[in-house]
Design an enzyme around this catalytic site. Structure first.
Site, mmCIF file in Angstrom:
data_model
loop_
_atom_site.group_PDB
_atom_site.id
_atom_site.type_symbol
_atom_site.label_atom_id
_atom_site.label_comp_id
_atom_site.label_asym_id
_atom_site.label_seq_id
_atom_site.Cartn_x
_atom_site.Cartn_y
_atom_site.Cartn_z
ATOM 1 N N ALA A 42 0.864 -1.189 0.000
ATOM 2 C CA ALA A 42 0.000 0.000 0.000
ATOM 3 C C ALA A 42 0.893 1.229 0.000
ATOM 4 O O ALA A 42 1.759 1.368 0.865
ATOM 5 C CB ALA A 42 -0.907 0.007 1.223
ATOM 6 N N SER A 43 0.690 2.099 -0.981
ATOM 7 C CA SER A 43 1.530 3.292 -1.097
ATOM 8 C C SER A 43 0.759 4.373 -1.834
ATOM 9 O O SER A 43 -0.309 4.105 -2.407
ATOM 10 C CB SER A 43 2.816 2.934 -1.867
ATOM 11 O OG SER A 43 3.768 3.968 -1.771
ATOM 12 N N LEU A 44 1.303 5.576 -1.823
ATOM 13 C CA LEU A 44 0.698 6.656 -2.623
ATOM 14 C C LEU A 44 0.856 6.327 -4.105
ATOM 15 O O LEU A 44 -0.077 6.438 -4.894
ATOM 16 C CB LEU A 44 1.383 7.991 -2.284
ATOM 17 C CG LEU A 44 0.986 9.218 -3.105
ATOM 18 C CD1 LEU A 44 -0.476 9.582 -2.891
ATOM 19 C CD2 LEU A 44 1.873 10.416 -2.750
ATOM 20 N N TYR A 45 2.074 5.889 -4.467
ATOM 21 C CA TYR A 45 2.335 5.551 -5.881
ATOM 22 C C TYR A 45 3.561 4.667 -5.984
ATOM 23 O O TYR A 45 4.319 4.504 -5.020
ATOM 24 C CB TYR A 45 2.533 6.823 -6.715
ATOM 25 C CG TYR A 45 3.807 7.599 -6.414
ATOM 26 C CD1 TYR A 45 4.870 7.588 -7.307
ATOM 27 C CD2 TYR A 45 3.945 8.339 -5.239
ATOM 28 C CE1 TYR A 45 6.045 8.298 -7.034
ATOM 29 C CE2 TYR A 45 5.104 9.049 -4.953
ATOM 30 C CZ TYR A 45 6.147 9.021 -5.863
ATOM 31 O OH TYR A 45 7.313 9.709 -5.585
ATOM 32 N N LEU A 46 3.753 4.097 -7.156
ATOM 33 C CA LEU A 46 4.960 3.358 -7.514
ATOM 34 C C LEU A 46 5.646 4.166 -8.605
ATOM 35 O O LEU A 46 5.018 4.511 -9.616
ATOM 36 C CB LEU A 46 4.576 1.967 -8.044
ATOM 37 C CG LEU A 46 5.674 1.137 -8.702
ATOM 38 C CD1 LEU A 46 6.701 0.665 -7.676
ATOM 39 C CD2 LEU A 46 5.063 -0.075 -9.424
ATOM 40 N N GLY A 49 11.118 4.485 -12.488
ATOM 41 C CA GLY A 49 12.539 4.373 -12.833
ATOM 42 C C GLY A 49 13.031 2.936 -12.777
ATOM 43 O O GLY A 49 12.265 1.989 -12.591
ATOM 44 N N HIS A 138 -2.835 7.628 1.237
ATOM 45 C CA HIS A 138 -1.485 7.995 1.692
ATOM 46 C C HIS A 138 -0.851 6.931 2.589
ATOM 47 O O HIS A 138 0.258 7.110 3.083
ATOM 48 C CB HIS A 138 -1.585 9.336 2.448
ATOM 49 C CG HIS A 138 -0.308 10.098 2.536
ATOM 50 N ND1 HIS A 138 0.309 10.395 3.742
ATOM 51 C CD2 HIS A 138 0.485 10.629 1.575
ATOM 52 C CE1 HIS A 138 1.411 11.087 3.513
ATOM 53 N NE2 HIS A 138 1.557 11.241 2.212
ATOM 54 N N LYS A 140 1.202 3.802 3.881
ATOM 55 C CA LYS A 140 2.392 3.107 3.384
ATOM 56 C C LYS A 140 2.643 1.869 4.247
ATOM 57 O O LYS A 140 3.202 1.960 5.337
ATOM 58 C CB LYS A 140 3.634 4.018 3.430
ATOM 59 C CG LYS A 140 3.574 5.169 2.404
ATOM 60 C CD LYS A 140 2.905 6.387 2.983
ATOM 61 C CE LYS A 140 2.659 7.456 1.958
ATOM 62 N NZ LYS A 140 3.738 8.370 1.798
ATOM 63 N N ASP A 145 3.988 -12.144 3.767
ATOM 64 C CA ASP A 145 3.550 -13.234 4.647
ATOM 65 C C ASP A 145 3.135 -12.671 6.015
ATOM 66 O O ASP A 145 2.184 -11.927 6.091
ATOM 67 C CB ASP A 145 4.632 -14.311 4.755
ATOM 68 C CG ASP A 145 4.859 -15.016 3.406
ATOM 69 O OD1 ASP A 145 3.928 -15.008 2.575
ATOM 70 O OD2 ASP A 145 5.953 -15.548 3.182
#
Length: 459
Positions: A42-46, A49, A138, A140, A145
């Site tokens: 779970a993150s704001l974005y990937l 690069g 938002h 993170k 596992d």
């Protein structure tokens, strides 16, 4: 805290503080590669690069290995990102994940949360990048596992190299990992689902976040997410009452704190306010935020509290917006203006001895660390920390989906780790004084001062 949120008991030896962006990145890759049952990101974005591509390749490796070793592919991968941030530009988080989604459709889920506040005319008129100011996903959490990392860092190259954040790894904590997996799944259920053809659609029966009724969406989303929180609270209360006498080595409490004001969920805000209010005289709170923009309620509590405060924030040159093009380039100046106003208020109240403002400096780096450490009177180690995605600002409280954990511990080794983390960050800082704001590079243009009160609720 246990009255309001699920309470988990663990052994402090299961919690490890990660010190650097590179260590965070290497841990992510190593854990993804060896995951057998589940990976939840779970993150704001990937980012887009090479470092991010290497992380995606690790996911592919894990999925291939699962396919090879089992007739039934056991590994499930769930990714939760923000819709607006994850869709920005031609090459974006979605395009990074599509090849995996196309190849491992039955094992892979990508959910894109869309705030219910970006709708109608506003959605049509506000351009990319600026639409993210309305509200984002938002949280993170990076889970493999039964172990997971909770952090303020996104999955992007600067966070893997030279953007300082905070990160804690909780090792073999099955109940806590289940909680965060279920939480991300619940937010995923009320988010747009990415299809292998790059289309997005809501799950059957779920209200659409910007086409459906605003209130209906929030009610349904809140119900689904609070189900997870409330069930975990009841489950943990039962487990703790059964175990009270048996597990003496469990010297650490972990409390997950969730804040989703657009959906009517404000657990983190309530607990943080209580903590700031109850921080007693002679105790010391080290509070840090990459974007120093305290809400009025938090500001009032800090200015009126008994505890000593050491507040660490980004100096202008380590602010993530430093040198940005256009209006965004003025954001560090707006933070300078906010910091100056706060400093003047502290001075007016004669509180300079109790509340000190410090700025982080590090050439070629940016600063994104957030959270707090709480030291009881007469103790040289913290007994409590807050770590996760909230910044203590208006956005964190009112606009975005946030999650952090409160760790309360008697484990001396863990307390040592937390103290080292806090000292490492504060060592690179200088104390703010009246003369700080008189320096030529701290000059804030009049237009920035004038617009700051109106825009500070958006960053």
């Amino acid at each position: 805290m246990a009255e309001h949120v699920p309470a988990f008991r663990v052994n402090g030896a299961q919690i490890h503080v990660i010190a650097s962006p590179d260590q965070f990145y290497q841990t992510l890759k190593a854990r993804v590669r060896t995951a057998k049952r589940r990976v939840v990101l779970a993150s704001l974005y990937l980012g887009t690069g090479q470092l991010e591509q290497d992380l995606v390749d690790c996911l592919q490796e894990a999925l291939e290995s699962s396919e090879k070793n089992n007739h039934v592919a056991d590994l499930k991968v769930s990714v939760l990102l923000d819709y607006t941030r994850g869709s920005r530009g031609q090459v974006n988080s979605r395009t990074m994940l599509l090849p995996l989604l196309q190849r491992f459709t039955s094992q892979m889920r990508v959910s894109l949360y869309h705030t219910p506040d970006l709708r109608g005319l506003l959605r049509l008129l506000v351009p990319q990048r600026f639409n993210e100011t309305i509200g984002v996903q938002h949280i993170k959490v990076y889970l493999f596992d039964d172990s997971f990392i909770i952090s303020g860092a996104n999955l992007s190259d600067s966070y893997f190299t030279n953007r300082q954040d905070r990160y804690v790894l909780l090792e073999d904590c099955a109940e806590l990992a289940d909680f965060f997996s279920e939480l991300v799944e619940a937010v995923g259920d009320v988010s747009l689902q990415l299809g292998p053809d790059d289309s997005v659609a809501m799950r059957d029966g779920m209200v659409h976040p910007y086409k459906g009724d605003r209130q209906d969406f929030s009610t349904a989303a809140s119900k689904r997410i609070m189900e997870v929180v409330n069930m975990a609270r009841v489950r943990q209360q039962l487990l703790l009452s059964q175990r009270q006498h048996s597990e003496k080595e469990q010297d650490t409490w972990v409390f997950p704190l969730v804040q989703m004001k657009p959906l009517g969920i404000q657990v983190d805000e309530q607990v943080t306010q209580r903590l700031l209010h109850d921080a007693g005289p002679d105790s010391t709170v080290y509070l840090t935020s990459g974007y120093f923009n305290l809400t009025r309620a938090y500001m009032r509590l800090v200015l009126g509290a008994g505890a000593d405060y050491r507040i660490l924030t980004a100096s202008p040159e380590v602010n993530g917006f430093f040198g940005a093009k256009g209006v965004a380039g003025a954001i560090p100046d707006a933070y300078t203006h906010i910091a100056r106003q706060f400093y003047e208020r502290v001075r007016q109240l004669g509180q300079q001895g109790r509340i000190r403002l410090q700025e982080y400096h590090r050439p070629q780096w940016t600063f994104h660390a957030k959270g707090l450490w709480y030291y009881l009177y007469g103790h040289d180690r913290p007994c409590l920390t807050l770590i996760g995605s909230p910044n203590f600002g208006y956005r964190s409280v009112h606009r975005d989906l946030e999650a952090q954990i409160a760790i309360v511990t008697e484990n001396e080794q863990l307390q040592d780790q937390l103290r080292e983390e806090q000292e490492m960050l504060y060592q690179r800082s200088s104390e703010v004084s009246g003369s700080t704001f008189e320096q030529p590079d701290r000059y804030v243009k009049l237009w920035v001062k004038l617009v700051t009160p109106f825009i500070k609720n958006f960053f």
